[in-house]
Motif scaffolding. Structure first.
Motif, PDB file in Angstrom:
ATOM      1  N   PRO A 100      11.311 -16.328  12.028  1.00 32.92           N
ATOM      2  CA  PRO A 100      10.537 -16.694  13.211  1.00 32.92           C
ATOM      3  C   PRO A 100      10.268 -15.475  14.095  1.00 32.92           C
TER       4      PRO A 100
ATOM      5  N   THR B 290       4.411 -16.906  16.629  1.00 34.91           N
ATOM      6  CA  THR B 290       3.868 -17.350  17.911  1.00 34.91           C
ATOM      7  C   THR B 290       3.440 -16.112  18.686  1.00 34.91           C
TER       8      THR B 290
ATOM      9  N   THR C 207       8.225 -14.307  17.853  1.00 32.02           N
ATOM     10  CA  THR C 207       7.463 -14.598  19.063  1.00 32.02           C
ATOM     11  C   THR C 207       7.077 -13.275  19.704  1.00 32.02           C
TER      12      THR C 207
ATOM     13  N   THR D 123      -1.656 -15.672  13.908  1.00 31.69           N
ATOM     14  CA  THR D 123      -1.251 -16.817  14.732  1.00 31.69           C
ATOM     15  C   THR D 123      -1.262 -18.120  13.943  1.00 31.69           C
ATOM     16  N   GLU D 124      -1.897 -18.123  12.773  1.00 26.67           N
ATOM     17  CA  GLU D 124      -1.947 -19.317  11.944  1.00 26.67           C
ATOM     18  C   GLU D 124      -0.696 -19.506  11.097  1.00 26.67           C
ATOM     19  N   ARG D 125       0.156 -18.497  11.076  1.00 27.36           N
ATOM     20  CA  ARG D 125       1.406 -18.604  10.321  1.00 27.36           C
ATOM     21  C   ARG D 125       2.390 -19.511  11.068  1.00 27.36           C
ATOM     22  N   ASP D 126       3.102 -20.351  10.337  1.00 28.23           N
ATOM     23  CA  ASP D 126       4.030 -21.285  10.956  1.00 28.23           C
ATOM     24  C   ASP D 126       5.174 -20.575  11.686  1.00 28.23           C
ATOM     25  N   ASN D 127       5.545 -19.396  11.227  1.00 25.05           N
ATOM     26  CA  ASN D 127       6.690 -18.693  11.819  1.00 25.05           C
ATOM     27  C   ASN D 127       6.297 -17.761  12.951  1.00 25.05           C
TER      28      ASN D 127
END
Length: 283
Positions: free
Chosen positions: A167, A204, A169, A198-202
């Protein structure tokens, strides 16, 4: 076993945590050495990251220091044993060692947080964007070193784009979005690449527009790397004199609080993506 003259940042951090445990127990290095059945030199080398240590000896030390934080002990135990070189070691002696320290921190992190005000996150820079940045360094870098730095930067990106991405951010200021390193075409391609990230699930990505005014740590470049145990988190900041690393419990708590405040100054993820699109449309 000969001491390691150039321990990595992870090896140094392991040693620092053992020193902190010893000091928290109010124990001297000679006393700890006697209870472990070794000499003070070995304790000093272990705490400096120059010597490795087995899991068994690590747990014996934790017992000697009366540490009852089982989660921390287990995390430290996972750092013992083999001292296998990471992929970044192929760049040692070819690019600044601080670059390798950042790679190692990212590799072993379970979550990353960054704040960028003048530059876009290195983990999402395109090859052309990175080349434009490195070509601006004064005095000018040799061509080979520029290419090595680019290759290293692209290789780092696997922590968020590889098969087991962690993940991430990132908080980016509008100023960084509008810096046209390499010219409009390179900037447009770079921002499109950032938007796709930004389209990646991990992933932000949050934007702080000029209109939102001031915010804590404005002007800083920060990497906060979460470890499997929060006691082992690390903060990296750039400085003119080289990379700075922070890892004391007080420092980490302060940085966590500041990151929360910076996040409150940013747009939502959706509004941030829309903002990036608006900047692209102006190029």
């Amino acid at each position: 076993m000969a001491p390691k003259n150039d321990p990595t940042i992870r090896q140094r951090r392991f040693g620092v945590e053992l020193r902190r445990l010893r000091e928290a127990a109010g124990m001297s290095a000679p006393t700890a050495a006697g209870l472990l059945g070794t000499d003070r030199t070995n304790i000093s080398n272990i705490e400096a990251g120059r010597y490795g240590i087995s899991e068994e000896r690590l747990r014996r030390l934790a017992c000697i220091y009366e540490c009852d934080n089982e989660a921390l002990i287990d995390t430290l135990a996972a750092m013992t044993g083999g001292r296998k070189a990471g992929w970044w070691e192929e760049y040692r002696g070819k690019i600044p060692p601080g670059f390798l320290d950042v790679s190692e921190i990212e590799h072993y992190a379970v979550r990353l947080h960054t704040v960028q005000t003048a530059h876009l996150p290195g983990l999402f820079q395109t090859e052309d964007h990175a080349r434009a940045l490195f070509n601006l360094i004064v005095p000018k870098l040799p061509r080979l070193e520029v290419e090595l730095r680019i290759a290293h930067r692209l290789a780092r990106q696997s922590v968020v784009t590889g098969n087991s991405p962690i993940p991430y951010t990132g908080i980016v200021h509008e100023a960084a979005l509008r810096m046209q390193f390499g010219g409009p075409a390179v900037a447009r391609s770079q921002l499109q690449h950032l938007l796709e990230a930004t389209e990646r699930d991990n992933v932000t990505l949050l934007v702080i527009p000029f209109a939102n005014g001031g915010f804590p740590m404005a002007g800083d470049s920060i990497l906060y790397a979460e470890a499997p145990n929060p006691h082992l988190d690390t903060v990296h900041m750039d400085s003119p004199a080289g990379p700075l690393f922070y890892d004391s419990s007080t420092q980490l708590e302060n940085f966590r609080r500041r990151l929360d405040l910076v996040g409150k100054a940013a747009l939502t993820a959706k509004k941030s993506a829309d903002f990036i699109r608006s900047v692209i449309s102006e190029l």
